[in-house]
Each structure stands twice: as structure tokens, then as C-alpha cells.
Scaffold this motif. Structure first.
Motif, PDB file in Angstrom:
ATOM      1  N   VAL A   1      10.821 -22.690 -22.718  1.00 52.64           N
ATOM      2  CA  VAL A   1      11.419 -21.640 -23.248  1.00 52.64           C
ATOM      3  C   VAL A   1      10.261 -20.827 -24.098  1.00 52.64           C
ATOM      4  N   ALA A   2       9.016 -21.418 -24.184  1.00 54.46           N
ATOM      5  CA  ALA A   2       8.165 -20.662 -24.914  1.00 54.46           C
ATOM      6  C   ALA A   2       7.282 -19.668 -24.104  1.00 54.46           C
ATOM      7  N   MET A   3       7.009 -19.906 -22.730  1.00 53.19           N
ATOM      8  CA  MET A   3       5.827 -19.118 -22.043  1.00 53.19           C
ATOM      9  C   MET A   3       6.322 -17.893 -22.241  1.00 53.19           C
ATOM     10  N   PRO A   4       7.603 -17.369 -21.858  1.00 54.76           N
ATOM     11  CA  PRO A   4       7.734 -16.107 -21.756  1.00 54.76           C
ATOM     12  C   PRO A   4       7.583 -15.322 -22.803  1.00 54.76           C
ATOM     13  N   PHE A   5       7.512 -15.837 -24.128  1.00 54.52           N
ATOM     14  CA  PHE A   5       6.870 -14.950 -25.278  1.00 54.52           C
ATOM     15  C   PHE A   5       5.627 -14.706 -24.916  1.00 54.52           C
ATOM     16  N   LEU A   6       4.741 -15.711 -24.758  1.00 58.60           N
ATOM     17  CA  LEU A   6       3.330 -15.289 -24.396  1.00 58.60           C
ATOM     18  C   LEU A   6       3.058 -14.275 -23.382  1.00 58.60           C
ATOM     19  N   VAL A   7       3.764 -14.455 -22.258  1.00 60.09           N
ATOM     20  CA  VAL A   7       3.606 -13.705 -21.139  1.00 60.09           C
ATOM     21  C   VAL A   7       3.960 -12.262 -21.404  1.00 60.09           C
ATOM     22  N   ILE A   8       5.075 -12.022 -22.106  1.00 64.15           N
ATOM     23  CA  ILE A   8       5.368 -10.692 -22.488  1.00 64.15           C
ATOM     24  C   ILE A   8       4.505  -9.988 -23.691  1.00 64.15           C
ATOM     25  N   SER A   9       3.933 -10.665 -24.304  1.00 64.80           N
ATOM     26  CA  SER A   9       2.791 -10.381 -25.370  1.00 64.80           C
ATOM     27  C   SER A   9       1.390  -9.823 -24.564  1.00 64.80           C
ATOM     28  N   VAL A  10       1.068 -10.878 -23.615  1.00 67.49           N
ATOM     29  CA  VAL A  10      -0.106 -10.560 -23.058  1.00 67.49           C
ATOM     30  C   VAL A  10       0.032  -9.451 -22.011  1.00 67.49           C
ATOM     31  N   GLU A  11       1.113  -9.249 -21.446  1.00 63.11           N
ATOM     32  CA  GLU A  11       1.295  -8.250 -20.225  1.00 63.11           C
ATOM     33  C   GLU A  11       1.307  -6.796 -21.026  1.00 63.11           C
ATOM     34  N   GLY A  12       1.794  -6.713 -22.306  1.00 63.23           N
ATOM     35  CA  GLY A  12       1.716  -5.660 -23.010  1.00 63.23           C
ATOM     36  C   GLY A  12       0.391  -5.197 -23.434  1.00 63.23           C
ATOM     37  N   ALA A  13      -0.268  -6.433 -23.796  1.00 62.25           N
ATOM     38  CA  ALA A  13      -1.470  -6.015 -24.150  1.00 62.25           C
ATOM     39  C   ALA A  13      -2.665  -5.583 -23.276  1.00 62.25           C
TER      40      ALA A  13
ATOM     41  N   LEU B   1      -0.268 -15.272 -15.173  1.00 57.42           N
ATOM     42  CA  LEU B   1       0.845 -14.449 -14.810  1.00 57.42           C
ATOM     43  C   LEU B   1       1.042 -13.303 -15.279  1.00 57.42           C
ATOM     44  N   ALA B   2       0.777 -12.997 -16.764  1.00 57.73           N
ATOM     45  CA  ALA B   2       0.716 -11.700 -17.239  1.00 57.73           C
ATOM     46  C   ALA B   2      -0.059 -10.829 -16.515  1.00 57.73           C
ATOM     47  N   TRP B   3      -1.439 -11.359 -16.170  1.00 58.50           N
ATOM     48  CA  TRP B   3      -2.232 -10.444 -15.317  1.00 58.50           C
ATOM     49  C   TRP B   3      -1.651  -9.908 -14.116  1.00 58.50           C
ATOM     50  N   LEU B   4      -0.945 -10.946 -13.715  1.00 61.15           N
ATOM     51  CA  LEU B   4      -0.404 -10.522 -12.279  1.00 61.15           C
ATOM     52  C   LEU B   4       0.559  -9.477 -12.161  1.00 61.15           C
ATOM     53  N   LEU B   5       1.580  -9.649 -13.433  1.00 64.80           N
ATOM     54  CA  LEU B   5       2.660  -8.721 -13.589  1.00 64.80           C
ATOM     55  C   LEU B   5       2.005  -7.224 -13.956  1.00 64.80           C
ATOM     56  N   ALA B   6       0.829  -7.219 -14.725  1.00 62.07           N
ATOM     57  CA  ALA B   6       0.466  -5.796 -15.401  1.00 62.07           C
ATOM     58  C   ALA B   6      -0.417  -5.094 -14.477  1.00 62.07           C
ATOM     59  N   ARG B   7      -1.412  -6.048 -13.653  1.00 65.30           N
ATOM     60  CA  ARG B   7      -2.541  -5.233 -12.920  1.00 65.30           C
ATOM     61  C   ARG B   7      -2.293  -5.240 -11.353  1.00 65.30           C
ATOM     62  N   THR B   8      -1.314  -5.781 -11.048  1.00 62.69           N
ATOM     63  CA  THR B   8      -1.232  -5.708  -9.387  1.00 62.69           C
ATOM     64  C   THR B   8       0.191  -5.018  -9.299  1.00 62.69           C
ATOM     65  N   GLU B   9       0.291  -4.818  -7.781  1.00 64.66           N
ATOM     66  CA  GLU B   9       1.489  -4.183  -7.581  1.00 64.66           C
ATOM     67  C   GLU B   9       1.639  -5.049  -6.082  1.00 64.66           C
ATOM     68  N   PHE B  10       3.150  -5.526  -6.000  1.00 58.35           N
ATOM     69  CA  PHE B  10       3.442  -6.325  -4.793  1.00 58.35           C
ATOM     70  C   PHE B  10       5.066  -6.389  -4.533  1.00 58.35           C
ATOM     71  N   PRO B  11       5.690  -6.574  -3.765  1.00 56.43           N
ATOM     72  CA  PRO B  11       7.148  -6.409  -3.606  1.00 56.43           C
ATOM     73  C   PRO B  11       7.830  -7.290  -4.228  1.00 56.43           C
ATOM     74  N   GLY B  12       8.846  -6.961  -5.030  1.00 57.43           N
ATOM     75  CA  GLY B  12       9.518  -7.818  -5.975  1.00 57.43           C
ATOM     76  C   GLY B  12       8.914  -8.134  -7.244  1.00 57.43           C
ATOM     77  N   ARG B  13       8.029  -7.191  -7.622  1.00 53.00           N
ATOM     78  CA  ARG B  13       7.436  -7.388  -9.165  1.00 53.00           C
ATOM     79  C   ARG B  13       8.685  -7.299  -9.937  1.00 53.00           C
ATOM     80  N   GLY B  14       9.631  -6.575 -10.129  1.00 52.41           N
ATOM     81  CA  GLY B  14      10.578  -6.356 -10.906  1.00 52.41           C
ATOM     82  C   GLY B  14      11.132  -7.594 -10.937  1.00 52.41           C
ATOM     83  N   LEU B  15      11.568  -8.543  -9.888  1.00 54.58           N
ATOM     84  CA  LEU B  15      12.462  -9.658  -9.960  1.00 54.58           C
ATOM     85  C   LEU B  15      11.678 -10.582 -10.640  1.00 54.58           C
ATOM     86  N   VAL B  16      10.360 -10.657 -10.147  1.00 50.48           N
ATOM     87  CA  VAL B  16       9.412 -11.741 -10.643  1.00 50.48           C
ATOM     88  C   VAL B  16       9.565 -11.575 -12.349  1.00 50.48           C
TER      89      VAL B  16
END
Length: 270
Positions: free
Chosen positions: A152-164, A82-97
Motif C-alpha cells: 500500500v505504501a510503494m505507490p506513494f514513493l513511485v509517484i513522487s520519484v517519477e515526478g522528480a 520502477l519510477a525510472w522505468l515509467l519516467a525515462r523509457t517508452e514501451f508499449p502499455g506504459r499507461g497501463l503499467v
């Protein structure tokens, strides 16, 4: 004026104490530190070994470690893609996701537990079919604890991995693609080693958040000793009858939190 003089003056300006802010800053620091010091001062140090070696404490600790680890593994399995999808791809509604992914960070955990119950409960939108077709019942079961903690814990991992991922140079992946590597191979052999520190930091944060989860767990999984009673729930239950046991359990969670911060000091405390 020599080059060293401006730097010296800037250092002096930074060193000056803004007295108008000093008092509220010290009050804020005391507000955060004094409760922890109070926990240490009021701890039953003499009876601590006896408190921590009781079967109930070990059972809650074992269940907490197992569920937090399982929730972290679940977060890695789904959170890294999910972090890779947010960081590496462009798609409609990415900000909402991205907003939906980070929503559990600000959502009251009890509300998250109610939402899980309405979706995955025995009469929930998905849970009724899981129960009817496969005989799977998630609420008030150890698997429900794992799901509540992962929520409740997955968002912490997604944010960290997306930043990396955003910090990693995508040209390495492009070079691997020109050499014939598939997208999945490039991700596994090139991208993952590059972002490994970010993945590790996110996993530790997710694990620590899962270990301390209370609201979603008690709402979705209940508080059954040996089955769904994790350390935070045991602390809550002990406060009603054995305050000293609650303090002892709280010290364990405090020690884990300090260990996590110490392990991540280079990434989050610099």
C-alpha cells in the motif's frame, strides 16, 4: 493606468470572500478538524504517561517502526527503478503499467490483503511454492506485515520519484554518457543526486502510509501481539476493552502524522 494598478485590482478580486462558498467551506473545515480536536479534548492526559509506557504499547510501537522502515526500504529497492522505468523509457502499455502501479492508492486495503493472501498465502499461487521449496510462510508473520505495508505504501514513493525524474533535466545524464559513463553509473552518480529531494519525500510519505496501514495488515498478517500487532491494530483492539489506551495510541499516530506534514511542508503544503 500604472502597472501597479492592475496588480492591485487583481489582489482585491482575490481578497473578496465568496459568501456563497464560505459556509460550506467552513463546514468542510469543521468536519475535518473537529474529530482531531475531539481526540485531544478527550485524551486522558493525566494517565497518558502510564498508558504509553505499558509493555504492550512499546511492543506495538517497536513492531510498527520496524515494519514501516522495512516496508520503506523495500519500496525504495523496487520503487525507484520502477519510477525510472515509467519516467525515462517508452514501451508499449506504459499507461497501463502506471495505472496498475497506482491502483493500490484507490484499492480498499482489505481487498489488497485478500489479494496478497491468494498469491502469497500457504495455498496461494506463489506462496505454495515458497512453502514447499524454501519453507517460507509469509501470512500471519512479521514478514507478512512488511509486505502488506509495502504493497500500500510503494505507490506513494513511485509517484513522487517519477515526478522528480520528469522535472530533472535529462541532458545531465546525456552529458555523463558522452563522457563514457554507463547508464547505471549516470543514474547512480548524476540522476540520484538530482532527484534526492523527491526520493526523500516519497520515502517519508511511504513510511507514514506504512505506519498507519490497517486493512491489508490484519487481513494478510493477522493481529498477534508481539508478532503482527502494529499500532493501528492495537488501537482497534484497545477500543473494545480500553478506550483510553486506544486514545493514547491514536495520539502517538497523530503526532507522527503531524511531524511528517511538518517535515514535508515545503514540498506538499505550499
Amino acid at each position: 493606468m500604472t502597472p501597479a494598478q492592475p496588480r492591485t485590482r487583481r489582489s482585491l478580486r482575490r481578497a473578496r470572500i465568496p459568501y456563497a462558498l464560505l459556509l460550506p467551506a467552513l463546514i468542510g473545515l469543521a468536519f475535518l478538524v473537529l474529530p482531531l480536536l475531539g481526540l485531544l479534548v478527550r485524551a486522558p492526559w493525566r494517565d497518558l504517561p502510564e498508558q504509553l509506557t505499558s509493555p504492550e504499547v512499546w511492543e506495538a510501537l517497536r513492531l510498527s517502526l520496524f515494519c514501516a522502515t522495512a516496508a520503506t526500504a523495500l519500496s525504495l529497492l523496487f520503487g525507484v527503478p520502477l519510477a525510472w522505468l515509467l519516467a525515462r523509457t517508452e514501451f508499449p502499455g506504459r499507461g497501463l503499467v502506471r495505472a496498475l502501479v497506482t491502483l493500490p492508492l484507490v484499492l480498499p486495503p482489505v481487498v489488497g490483503g485478500v489479494a496478497l493472501l491468494l498469491v502469497l498465502g500457504r495455498n496461494g499461487i506463489v506462496g505454495r511454492w515458497l512453502d514447499a521449496w524454501f519453507g517460507i510462510t509469509l501470512p500471519f508473520h512479521t514478514s507478512g506485515v512488511v509486505l502488506a505495508e509495502a504493497f500500500v505504501a510503494m505507490p506513494f514513493l513511485v509517484i513522487s520519484v517519477e515526478g522528480a525524474l520528469r522535472a530533472a533535466d535529462p541532458r545531465y545524464e546525456e552529458a555523463a554518457a558522452t563522457l563514457g559513463a554507463s547508464r547505471l553509473t549516470a543514474f547512480r552518480r548524476v540522476t540520484l543526486p538530482l532527484i534526492a529531494p523527491g526520493v526523500a519525500a516519497g520515502a517519508v510519505l511511504a513510511w507514514a502510509r506504512a505506519l498507519g496501514e490497517f486493512g491489508a495488515t490484519i487481513t494478510f498478517a493477522g493481529n498477534f501481539p508481539g508478532k503482527t500487532q502494529t499500532m493501528p491494530l492495537a488501537v482497534y483492539l484497545a477500543m473494545e476493552s480500553e478506550p483510553e489506551a486506544a486514545i493514547a495510541l491514536s495520539l502517538v499516530l497523530l503526532a507522527v502524522s503531524i511531524a511528517v506534514l511538518a517535515g514535508l511542508r515545503g514540498r506538499w503544503m505550499s
